[in-house]
Structure formats: structure tokens, C-alpha cells
Design an enzyme around this catalytic site. Sequence first.
Site, PDB file in Angstrom:
ATOM      1  N   THR A 167      41.580  17.666  11.893  1.00 60.81           N
ATOM      2  CA  THR A 167      40.968  18.527  10.890  1.00 60.81           C
ATOM      3  C   THR A 167      41.970  19.551  10.360  1.00 60.81           C
ATOM      4  O   THR A 167      41.791  20.101   9.275  1.00 60.81           O
ATOM      5  CB  THR A 167      39.729  19.235  11.469  1.00 60.81           C
ATOM      6  OG1 THR A 167      38.891  18.253  12.082  1.00 60.81           O
ATOM      7  CG2 THR A 167      38.930  19.945  10.394  1.00 60.81           C
ATOM      8  N   TYR A 217      41.390  13.304  23.979  1.00 60.43           N
ATOM      9  CA  TYR A 217      40.585  13.119  22.761  1.00 60.43           C
ATOM     10  C   TYR A 217      40.415  11.636  22.540  1.00 60.43           C
ATOM     11  O   TYR A 217      41.346  10.934  22.149  1.00 60.43           O
ATOM     12  CB  TYR A 217      41.288  13.795  21.585  1.00 60.43           C
ATOM     13  CG  TYR A 217      40.536  13.741  20.264  1.00 60.43           C
ATOM     14  CD1 TYR A 217      39.214  13.352  20.179  1.00 60.43           C
ATOM     15  CD2 TYR A 217      41.178  14.102  19.085  1.00 60.43           C
ATOM     16  CE1 TYR A 217      38.537  13.312  18.978  1.00 60.43           C
ATOM     17  CE2 TYR A 217      40.517  14.077  17.866  1.00 60.43           C
ATOM     18  CZ  TYR A 217      39.204  13.676  17.813  1.00 60.43           C
ATOM     19  OH  TYR A 217      38.547  13.639  16.608  1.00 60.43           O
ATOM     20  N   LYS A 272      37.346  15.281  24.904  1.00 56.81           N
ATOM     21  CA  LYS A 272      36.616  15.393  23.649  1.00 56.81           C
ATOM     22  C   LYS A 272      36.170  13.987  23.281  1.00 56.81           C
ATOM     23  O   LYS A 272      36.987  13.107  23.002  1.00 56.81           O
ATOM     24  CB  LYS A 272      37.497  15.988  22.553  1.00 56.81           C
ATOM     25  CG  LYS A 272      36.823  16.041  21.183  1.00 56.81           C
ATOM     26  CD  LYS A 272      37.779  16.539  20.101  1.00 56.81           C
ATOM     27  CE  LYS A 272      37.122  16.482  18.728  1.00 56.81           C
ATOM     28  NZ  LYS A 272      38.070  16.873  17.636  1.00 56.81           N
ATOM     29  N   VAL A 278      33.484  20.417  20.428  1.00 53.88           N
ATOM     30  CA  VAL A 278      34.633  20.660  19.555  1.00 53.88           C
ATOM     31  C   VAL A 278      34.177  20.189  18.182  1.00 53.88           C
ATOM     32  O   VAL A 278      34.078  19.002  17.917  1.00 53.88           O
ATOM     33  CB  VAL A 278      35.891  19.909  20.010  1.00 53.88           C
ATOM     34  CG1 VAL A 278      37.015  20.120  19.006  1.00 53.88           C
ATOM     35  CG2 VAL A 278      36.325  20.392  21.392  1.00 53.88           C
TER      36      VAL A 278
END
Length: 299
Positions: free
Chosen positions: A54, A142, A170, A210
Site C-alpha cells: 500500500t 505476510y 498477516k 493490518v
Amino acid sequence: MAPISTPQTPFGRVLTAMVTPFTADGALDLDGAQRLAAHLVDAGNDGLIVNGTTGESPTTSDAEKDQLVRAVLEAVGDRAHVVAGIGTNDTRHSVDLARTAERTGAHGLLAVTPYYNKPPQEGLLRHFTAIADSTGLPVMLYDIPGRSGVPIDTETLVRLADHPRIVANKDAKGDLGRASWAIAQSGLAWYSGDDMLNLPLLSVGAVGFVSVVGHVVTPDLRALVEAHLDGDVQKATEIHQKLLPVFTGMFRTQGVITTKAALTLQGLPAGPLRLPLVELTAQETAQLKIDLAAGGVQL
């Protein structure tokens, strides 16, 4: 000094994967990044992920990544966890980024599954272990097979959890069954990486989020997790349902694009995107306004 954490919530409960503001000519906007970071922490975030997807990490240089971590630490590092995204599909490069982030003062690392080259599970094990061995910082894995092409199997997560510095995951796998087993067997602190599944993942053992939509609805996300912790299922469900238009609207196209558009609508630092990402069309912006308003977001 980072805020106090626990083994159960090593990075807090509500984190936002922060966009990277740019100036009108596409340069890094460090002042804007500091103002946005302060706004997000004031809104109720326990931590910020810097240099994640992001944050347009595929199109920022290593030097820019370091500058951004420094700026955010200066702005909010005394009251929020600043977690540096350091994952690439090159283990040596990831280790270099991890060591730089540690020297700069980051409180933790986010390491995404290597993308495009599709390593086997043994390669994932060695990759993440090398990162965790390279610094003294806690690591959040992640797992996002939709982007990386390869999931982290439950057995691999269990083996990685034996490392003293691999403390969290995550989860953007979108599979509640596999998440349930992995949470139970690994003992990792589990963070939802898919906003639509924030509440369902809490119900199977996640400790927090998150988030991307945290840019615009952090107070609601905090209320959601607190209602869940209090055992108020009805309230948590009501908040989840209230946010459904936001979850939908923010992901009608690529999330960075809509997030920067939403921040611009609110008068917050965002700036343009770097190619290959492109701005929303006028029609898409109009739809985003409708979606956000339906979820109670003030523009």
C-alpha cells in the site's frame, strides 16, 4: 521507544498499512508522510506499516524507503509501532533492507512471501529464516498468495514460529479453515490482512488487523476489536455490517488507488501515484464517494 507490546499482541491490535505520499511531481513527500502518520495514530492506530504494498514499495527506491521510515519514526515512533516492509523476491536484498531498517530504528519488520519466482516451501522457510536471523527485530510474515503466487503452508508456518523473532503473521490468504488450523498449531499472533474478513478472523483467533481501510475508519476498527474482546457479538457484527460499503468501495480497484483518492477527498496528504498505478476516473471517484458515505465516512 515503541509502545508496550505483549507476546499476544506484539504490534498492537489496529495497524494501518500506510500509503506513501508524493508531491505533485512524483517525489517523496516526507512532510506529508509525517502529517499522515500523526493523523492515523491520533485516530487510534497502534502501529503503522511503512513501505508495504500500500506504500507503493515496488516503485520506491531503497533510499526512499529508508527516508520514509526515518520520517515516520520521527513523527510517531514514541507512541506507535513503526513496522518496515522489507520483503522482496530476493533474499539477499530483503536481508539488506531488514538491516537498514534496524539501523534506522524501526520497531519491527514485515516480510512478504517472495513473489513471481514461486519458491517451494523449503525455499520460503530458508528465506524467512534468513531475514529473522539478520536482525534483532520481531518479524511479521505476510501471506498473500493472490499477489505472490505461493501460499505459506500451515506446516511451514509452524516451523517458522519456532524462530524466536518470527512472532506474527498477516493473513491475506482468504481461507478461514486454513487460518484456524494455522493459528491453533503455530501460536503466531495473527493479524487480518483482508479487511472484509476482519471480524471472521477475530472469531477464529486473530488478535487484530493490518488494514487498508484504516486510513478512513480507524475508530470503527478499534471499536470492532474492542467489542469482540468484550464479548459483545451483536455490537461487533453491527460495526462489521456498517463498514461493508467501505470494504467494498475501497477495493473496487487496486487499494492504493482508492486510498489515495479517499485521502485527497478528505484533504489529507496523499498525492499522485507512480506508474503502473493510475488515478481513479471521475466515474470511479463518484462511486467511491457513494461507498464511503454509505459506510459513514465524512468527506
